[in-house]
Design a protein around this motif. Structure first.
Motif, PDB file in Angstrom:
ATOM      1  N   LEU B   4     -15.291 -46.812-106.880  1.00 28.34           N
ATOM      2  CA  LEU B   4     -14.194 -46.618-105.766  1.00 28.34           C
ATOM      3  C   LEU B   4     -14.766 -45.484-104.888  1.00 28.34           C
ATOM      4  O   LEU B   4     -14.741 -45.291-103.808  1.00 28.34           O
ATOM      5  CB  LEU B   4     -12.762 -46.345-106.238  1.00 28.34           C
ATOM      6  CG  LEU B   4     -11.954 -46.142-105.135  1.00 28.34           C
ATOM      7  CD1 LEU B   4     -11.742 -47.580-104.330  1.00 28.34           C
ATOM      8  CD2 LEU B   4     -10.535 -45.678-105.611  1.00 28.34           C
ATOM      9  N   ARG B 191      -8.846 -48.660 -66.894  1.00 31.28           N
ATOM     10  CA  ARG B 191      -8.105 -49.360 -67.985  1.00 31.28           C
ATOM     11  C   ARG B 191      -8.810 -50.804 -67.821  1.00 31.28           C
ATOM     12  O   ARG B 191      -8.989 -51.530 -68.669  1.00 31.28           O
ATOM     13  CB  ARG B 191      -6.741 -49.387 -67.701  1.00 31.28           C
ATOM     14  CG  ARG B 191      -5.931 -50.102 -68.222  1.00 31.28           C
ATOM     15  CD  ARG B 191      -5.624 -49.342 -69.731  1.00 31.28           C
ATOM     16  NE  ARG B 191      -5.179 -48.268 -69.809  1.00 31.28           N
ATOM     17  CZ  ARG B 191      -3.965 -47.945 -69.707  1.00 31.28           C
ATOM     18  NH1 ARG B 191      -3.091 -48.709 -69.330  1.00 31.28           N
ATOM     19  NH2 ARG B 191      -3.362 -46.532 -69.522  1.00 31.28           N
ATOM     20  N   LYS B 192      -8.977 -51.527 -66.482  1.00 31.05           N
ATOM     21  CA  LYS B 192      -9.765 -52.745 -66.518  1.00 31.05           C
ATOM     22  C   LYS B 192     -11.058 -53.020 -67.039  1.00 31.05           C
ATOM     23  O   LYS B 192     -11.375 -53.831 -67.555  1.00 31.05           O
ATOM     24  CB  LYS B 192      -9.623 -53.259 -64.712  1.00 31.05           C
ATOM     25  CG  LYS B 192      -8.097 -53.310 -64.501  1.00 31.05           C
ATOM     26  CD  LYS B 192      -8.256 -54.015 -62.921  1.00 31.05           C
ATOM     27  CE  LYS B 192      -7.474 -53.015 -62.029  1.00 31.05           C
ATOM     28  NZ  LYS B 192      -7.569 -53.692 -60.678  1.00 31.05           N
ATOM     29  N   TYR B 194     -12.125 -51.236 -69.541  1.00 35.41           N
ATOM     30  CA  TYR B 194     -11.908 -51.516 -71.104  1.00 35.41           C
ATOM     31  C   TYR B 194     -11.460 -52.994 -71.183  1.00 35.41           C
ATOM     32  O   TYR B 194     -11.752 -53.518 -72.423  1.00 35.41           O
ATOM     33  CB  TYR B 194     -10.953 -50.391 -71.551  1.00 35.41           C
ATOM     34  CG  TYR B 194     -11.699 -49.132 -71.643  1.00 35.41           C
ATOM     35  CD1 TYR B 194     -12.376 -48.717 -72.775  1.00 35.41           C
ATOM     36  CD2 TYR B 194     -11.118 -48.083 -70.871  1.00 35.41           C
ATOM     37  CE1 TYR B 194     -12.638 -47.484 -73.263  1.00 35.41           C
ATOM     38  CE2 TYR B 194     -11.644 -46.767 -71.071  1.00 35.41           C
ATOM     39  CZ  TYR B 194     -12.365 -46.733 -72.175  1.00 35.41           C
ATOM     40  OH  TYR B 194     -13.041 -45.224 -72.314  1.00 35.41           O
ATOM     41  N   ALA B 195     -10.338 -53.394 -70.364  1.00 38.15           N
ATOM     42  CA  ALA B 195     -10.067 -54.760 -70.818  1.00 38.15           C
ATOM     43  C   ALA B 195     -11.021 -55.743 -70.604  1.00 38.15           C
ATOM     44  O   ALA B 195     -10.940 -56.687 -71.575  1.00 38.15           O
ATOM     45  CB  ALA B 195      -8.871 -55.022 -69.828  1.00 38.15           C
ATOM     46  N   ASN B 199     -11.867 -57.865 -73.869  1.00 42.43           N
ATOM     47  CA  ASN B 199     -11.774 -59.428 -74.208  1.00 42.43           C
ATOM     48  C   ASN B 199     -11.613 -60.002 -72.591  1.00 42.43           C
ATOM     49  O   ASN B 199     -10.585 -59.893 -72.217  1.00 42.43           O
ATOM     50  CB  ASN B 199     -10.348 -59.844 -74.892  1.00 42.43           C
ATOM     51  CG  ASN B 199     -10.406 -61.373 -75.095  1.00 42.43           C
ATOM     52  OD1 ASN B 199     -10.970 -62.016 -74.350  1.00 42.43           O
ATOM     53  ND2 ASN B 199      -9.358 -61.640 -75.982  1.00 42.43           N
ATOM     54  N   VAL B 201     -11.828 -62.870 -71.603  1.00 40.21           N
ATOM     55  CA  VAL B 201     -10.869 -64.095 -71.306  1.00 40.21           C
ATOM     56  C   VAL B 201      -9.293 -63.464 -71.087  1.00 40.21           C
ATOM     57  O   VAL B 201      -8.722 -63.902 -70.193  1.00 40.21           O
ATOM     58  CB  VAL B 201     -11.015 -64.954 -72.277  1.00 40.21           C
ATOM     59  CG1 VAL B 201      -9.827 -66.125 -72.274  1.00 40.21           C
ATOM     60  CG2 VAL B 201     -12.330 -65.427 -72.358  1.00 40.21           C
ATOM     61  N   ALA B 202      -9.015 -62.567 -72.058  1.00 35.18           N
ATOM     62  CA  ALA B 202      -7.591 -62.226 -71.905  1.00 35.18           C
ATOM     63  C   ALA B 202      -7.323 -61.208 -70.573  1.00 35.18           C
ATOM     64  O   ALA B 202      -6.593 -61.235 -70.192  1.00 35.18           O
ATOM     65  CB  ALA B 202      -7.297 -61.444 -73.202  1.00 35.18           C
ATOM     66  N   ALA B 203      -8.261 -60.681 -70.203  1.00 34.06           N
ATOM     67  CA  ALA B 203      -8.402 -59.786 -69.023  1.00 34.06           C
ATOM     68  C   ALA B 203      -7.953 -60.851 -67.762  1.00 34.06           C
ATOM     69  O   ALA B 203      -7.178 -60.497 -67.237  1.00 34.06           O
ATOM     70  CB  ALA B 203      -9.596 -59.034 -68.677  1.00 34.06           C
ATOM     71  N   THR B 204      -8.948 -61.999 -67.906  1.00 32.77           N
ATOM     72  CA  THR B 204      -8.609 -62.799 -66.855  1.00 32.77           C
ATOM     73  C   THR B 204      -7.074 -63.446 -66.735  1.00 32.77           C
ATOM     74  O   THR B 204      -6.479 -63.656 -65.925  1.00 32.77           O
ATOM     75  CB  THR B 204      -9.837 -64.087 -66.733  1.00 32.77           C
ATOM     76  OG1 THR B 204     -11.024 -63.513 -66.774  1.00 32.77           O
ATOM     77  CG2 THR B 204      -9.480 -64.957 -65.555  1.00 32.77           C
ATOM     78  N   PHE B 205      -6.628 -63.792 -68.041  1.00 32.84           N
ATOM     79  CA  PHE B 205      -5.293 -64.276 -68.174  1.00 32.84           C
ATOM     80  C   PHE B 205      -4.342 -63.161 -67.722  1.00 32.84           C
ATOM     81  O   PHE B 205      -3.097 -63.714 -67.680  1.00 32.84           O
ATOM     82  CB  PHE B 205      -5.278 -64.844 -69.663  1.00 32.84           C
ATOM     83  CG  PHE B 205      -5.536 -66.209 -70.009  1.00 32.84           C
ATOM     84  CD1 PHE B 205      -6.892 -66.576 -70.018  1.00 32.84           C
ATOM     85  CD2 PHE B 205      -4.483 -67.185 -70.010  1.00 32.84           C
ATOM     86  CE1 PHE B 205      -7.252 -67.920 -70.002  1.00 32.84           C
ATOM     87  CE2 PHE B 205      -4.915 -68.484 -70.373  1.00 32.84           C
ATOM     88  CZ  PHE B 205      -6.299 -68.918 -70.464  1.00 32.84           C
ATOM     89  N   PRO B 322     -21.077 -57.680 -97.465  1.00 33.39           N
ATOM     90  CA  PRO B 322     -21.446 -59.129 -97.683  1.00 33.39           C
ATOM     91  C   PRO B 322     -21.273 -60.149 -96.452  1.00 33.39           C
ATOM     92  O   PRO B 322     -22.272 -61.086 -96.480  1.00 33.39           O
ATOM     93  CB  PRO B 322     -20.742 -59.599 -98.970  1.00 33.39           C
ATOM     94  CG  PRO B 322     -19.804 -58.708 -99.027  1.00 33.39           C
ATOM     95  CD  PRO B 322     -20.009 -57.299 -98.154  1.00 33.39           C
ATOM     96  N   ILE B 323     -20.320 -59.717 -95.898  1.00 32.21           N
ATOM     97  CA  ILE B 323     -20.256 -60.563 -94.476  1.00 32.21           C
ATOM     98  C   ILE B 323     -20.498 -59.890 -93.432  1.00 32.21           C
ATOM     99  O   ILE B 323     -20.655 -58.960 -93.379  1.00 32.21           O
ATOM    100  CB  ILE B 323     -18.684 -60.992 -94.555  1.00 32.21           C
ATOM    101  CG1 ILE B 323     -17.681 -59.607 -94.456  1.00 32.21           C
ATOM    102  CG2 ILE B 323     -18.074 -62.027 -95.498  1.00 32.21           C
ATOM    103  CD1 ILE B 323     -16.371 -59.827 -94.160  1.00 32.21           C
TER     104      ILE B 323
END
Lengths: 507, 324
Positions: B4, B191-192, B194-195, B199, B201-205, B322-323
């Motif tokens: 740990l 701000r835009k 960063y958006a 993301n 797509v979310a910015a467009t939405f 591992p991922i």
């Protein structure tokens, strides 16, 4: 502890698993056992610890305390590969297949049968694959390209892959999330088949009907703690819900109507290529109109057209009686249309951004103090909707990606409510979120209607549309089959309408 | 529990690795060469980092918006050559705005291709790296460009002057960093950015005009490149066609070192300034300990790899996972 009193050895047993992350006790002493030939449901609200538990089983996380036993042998699982080698196999919600390769190559990826000089033994590969596919009773063969298959069939490929190892326990994570009813039947057959071969199955789902249809026992997690195991045949939805959220839930039909106002949105003869044709309907203020149909029936595409994301090929859209053309989301927003989109993480939120900034994103240009964003006004908006929607977050600085699904969805809803829309469209507003948040969102939708909002709710869940809608529009293959009032709708005629049985078409 | 604590050390290393590495470098350099912490040396490092720094400010916007800009090096060569050539033809007062307009036009072209036509920014700017180099050579006919009267022009103030004892390049860098830092952190446009990068797509939405935001980022980047070209031209009053060659990678290294993610959506101007200084001090330190100048190209590459690895490691919270 939940060891049943049969003499059998559990295929998989967890004892007192504890997993902590900095500041969070994600799993707090979870114990349960899966018997051979048992379908064991794992339920819990989002954030209850199901995903963490699965990552512990899959070798992605190491537990801080506790033991995993495979057939009563104490086991440490360090990597996903080790999990597979020990017979623990996952069928993930999000598929992980190579689309350009054949079904057979995907199933045997990494362990293709070889001939001399390292050449692939294609004959053997395809023969072995077809043998496995035969067991699953599927409609495609080993040579099919995976990218050409439906989501349901791709899931079958994942299951086939699971069958190539000597699986002791198979874990299904929300396997029916994107399946049609017919495809579900096939999946349930496969699960029954695995069961008869003595494989232990962990079945994770939010869907009660499925749980009660196919599982033998139900274990419930709440806030990272094990809250109990029930025998499916001896319990009911209420009891399970109570274990999950600590209270029972009201999903009765909602029949209280407020005063209906003017027509806020009218759509006449709207078409969009082959996606949907000749759609006409209206939504009044104070009214919730539900859209019900199968995935692909054209409901989401209509919403996207209203929100300026698709160009209609014919027809008109009228807002407050005036014809409008909507060419982009920015224009839709300017017209007072808001869309809570279907895909919360992909379309609704910027996960790496904090709660406040996500909520005020559509109006960031309007919240200005000089050339700068008026952060005080933003915090005020956030606080207002956090209180109104009961959003659980340590504060506005919290990244949205760290919230549970239900709270994320409330951020999206808050984002659009704070725009005070004339027409609010919610596409699958409760998909993948826990029962507690679900009922809060249903109540909110009814509240909004009584406050005079015009609301459209698109949903694939029948209890949901029945519960929240004043009128229900049934769609099938891009066509509006029938509009039901809440008095005339029944589960039977609704199912008939969305399955394309149109003997009683009224429209 | 041994496993740990090892895990936790890995996590701390992953999150703060670049700072820890920087401190270790600084200590090693100071021990190796007393001159390293000399005030003159420090000021010298900052001044010679100013050109790179000014370019990195603009590229920060581009990277946060989720794109790349590999054309800044050859674009800087273009600006430098153009302003030097026009200096003698139409005089510095007209040459400077003319050069800015031409450089902004290049930025607008890239912004149009990446923003509005949605072409892959790696391909577009890699192509522009080569195309602008060709443009510069065509413009100059392949010859070096020199100002005729080097002693008698006020043009040298941007690269060689100083106000209150502070070199002008440092002042320009600091001023631009303050303005652009405020723009990114405090305005709706910031701000835009960063958006859109976090993301798109979310910015467009959310009603954000994504293409416009991306376009503006490239325009800003080309403005910074023009400023860097001005400093470069003014400092040397003469230049080869290849003066900015390879700078695109150093700029990118500085931005990533500062902690901006190549996936977009994160990073700040302040962090980029830190990244620029780290890169400058490491390169200077290596020179002082006697490493050959040309070895710096290799070192820059190693630093980029280190920074990218630590960026990913910081997201996972551990050095190895591992991922994916």
């Amino acid at each position: 502890m939940s060891r049943p009193d049969t003499g059998q050895t559990p295929v998989l047993r967890l004892e007192n698993i504890v997993k902590t992350f900095p500041g969070v006790r994600a799993l707090d002493g979870v114990s349960f056992a899966v018997m051979p030939g048992e379908v064991h449901a794992l339920m819990g609200e989002n954030g209850a610890g199901k995903s963490t538990l699965m990552k512990v089983l899959g070798g992605i996380h190491q537990p801080n305390e506790g033991q995993i036993f495979v057939e009563e042998q104490a086991t440490v699982i360090n990597t996903p590969l080790e999990a597979k080698a020990k017979g623990i196999v996952f069928i993930h919600q999000e598929l992980s297949l190579a689309e350009e390769l054949s079904v057979a190559e995907n199933i045997y990826l990494g362990e293709l049968p070889r001939k001399s000089f390292g050449r692939v033994d294609w004959n053997k590969l395809f023969a072995e694959t077809n043998e496995i596919l035969g067991k699953l009773n599927v409609s495609f063969d080993a040579k099919a390209r995976v990218g050409d298959l439906s989501i349901a069939n791709q899931q079958m490929v994942e299951i086939a892959r699971a069958l190539t190892v000597d699986a002791k326990a198979v874990i299904f994570d929300e396997p029916t999330a994107s399946l049609t009813d017919a495809e579900k039947v096939v999946l349930f057959d496969v699960i029954a088949d695995l069961k008869s071969q003595g494989v232990g199955i962990i079945y994770i789902s939010h869907r009660m009907e499925e749980i009660f249809k196919i599982t033998d026992r139900i274990s419930v997690l709440r806030d990272g703690q094990y809250s109990g195991t029930l025998t499916t045949a001896q319990t009911n939805e209420d009891e399970v819900t109570q274990l999950m959220i600590g209270r029972s839930l009201d999903l009765s039909r909602n029949v209280s109507h407020g005063e209906l106002g003017d027509v806020a949105l009218e759509v006449r003869g709207l078409s969009c290529g082959h996606l949907y044709q000749d759609i006409s309907f209206e939504v009044r203020r104070g009214e919730v109109v539900g859209f019900y149909g199968l995935v692909g029936a054209g409901r989401t595409e209509i919403a996207e057209t209203l929100f300026g994301l698709r160009d209609p090929s014919a027809g008109t859209i009228l807002l407050d009686g005036k014809e409008v053309r909507i060419n982009s989301p920015a224009e839709a927003i300017a017209h007072g249309i808001s869309l809570v989109p279907e895909d919360r993480k992909g379309q609704g939120l910027v996960l790496g951004m904090n709660c406040r900034d996500n909520m005020t994103l559509p109006q960031v240009d309007d919240l200005k103090a000089g050339p700068f964003v008026a952060e005080g006004a933003e915090v005020a908006i956030f606080d207002q909707y956090r209180d109104r929607l009961d959003i659980r977050t340590p504060g506005w600085r919290q990244l949205v990606g760290n919230l549970s699904g239900g709270n994320q969805q409330k951020i999206v809803i808050g984002k659009w409510l704070s725009m005070h829309p004339n027409v609010l469209i919610l596409d699958e507003p409760t998909r993948g979120i826990d029962v507690g948040s679900k009922s809060e969102i249903h109540n909110l939708i009814r509240d909004l209607a009584s406050q005079g909002y015009a609301v459209i709710v698109i949903s694939s869940e029948m209890p949901e549309v029945l519960h929240v809608s004043d009128r229900i529009i049934a769609m099938y293959h891009g066509e509006l089959i029938r509009t039901f009032s809440s008095e005339e709708v029944t589960e039977d005629n609704l199912i008939q309408a969305i399955s394309g049985i149109r003997s009683d078409k009224v429209a | 529990m041994g496993a740990l604590s090892k895990f936790e050390i890995g996590g701390v290393l992953a999150r703060q690795g670049i700072l820890i590495a920087f401190v270790l470098f600084m200590i090693a350099f100071t021990i190796a060469n007393q001159r390293f912490l000399d005030p003159d040396n420090i000021l010298g490092v900052i001044r010679s980092s100013a050109i790179l720094g000014v370019m990195a400010l603009g590229v920060t916007f581009v990277v946060i918006s989720g794109n790349l800009d590999l054309s800044v090096g050859s674009m800087m060569s273009f600006s430098t050559i153009v302003v030097l050539d026009l200096h003698d033809k139409i005089g510095p007062a007209l040459a400077i705005p003319a050069m800015f307009i031409m450089t902004l036009a290049l930025g607008a072209l890239i912004g149009f291709l990446v923003g509005y036509l949605k072409l892959n920014s790696l391909i577009v700017t890699l192509g522009m790296l080569s195309a602008i180099h060709g443009l510069t050579l065509t413009y100059s006919g392949g010859k070096n460009m020199d100002i005729a009267d080097k002693a008698g022009t006020w043009f040298s103030v941007f690269g060689q002057g100083s106000i209150l004892g502070i070199p002008v390049p440092i002042l320009i860098f600091a001023l631009l960093a303050a303005v652009l830092g405020t723009m990114l952190a405090k305005t709706p446009f910031g701000r835009k950015v960063y958006a859109v990068g976090g993301n798109g797509v979310a910015a467009t939405f959310s009603g954000i005009r994504r293409a416009r935001v991306v376009f503006m980022c490239y325009l800003l980047s080309s403005f910074c490149v023009a400023t860097a070209g001005l400093i470069q031209a003014s400092r040397s009053l003469g230049s080869q066609n290849t003066v900015g060659q390879g700078l695109e990678l150093e700029v990118l290294a500085a931005v990533i070192l500062g902690g901006a993610s190549l996936m977009g959506g994160s990073g700040t101007i302040f962090k980029t300034v830190i990244g620029v200084l780290i890169l400058g001090f490491i390169q200077n330190g290596l020179l002082l300990v006697g490493l050959q100048f040309y070895a710096q190209y290799v070192v820059t590459w190693i630093i980029i790899i280190l920074a990218v690895w630590l960026d990913i490691a910081a997201k996972r919270g551990r050095l190895w996972s591992p991922i994916a």
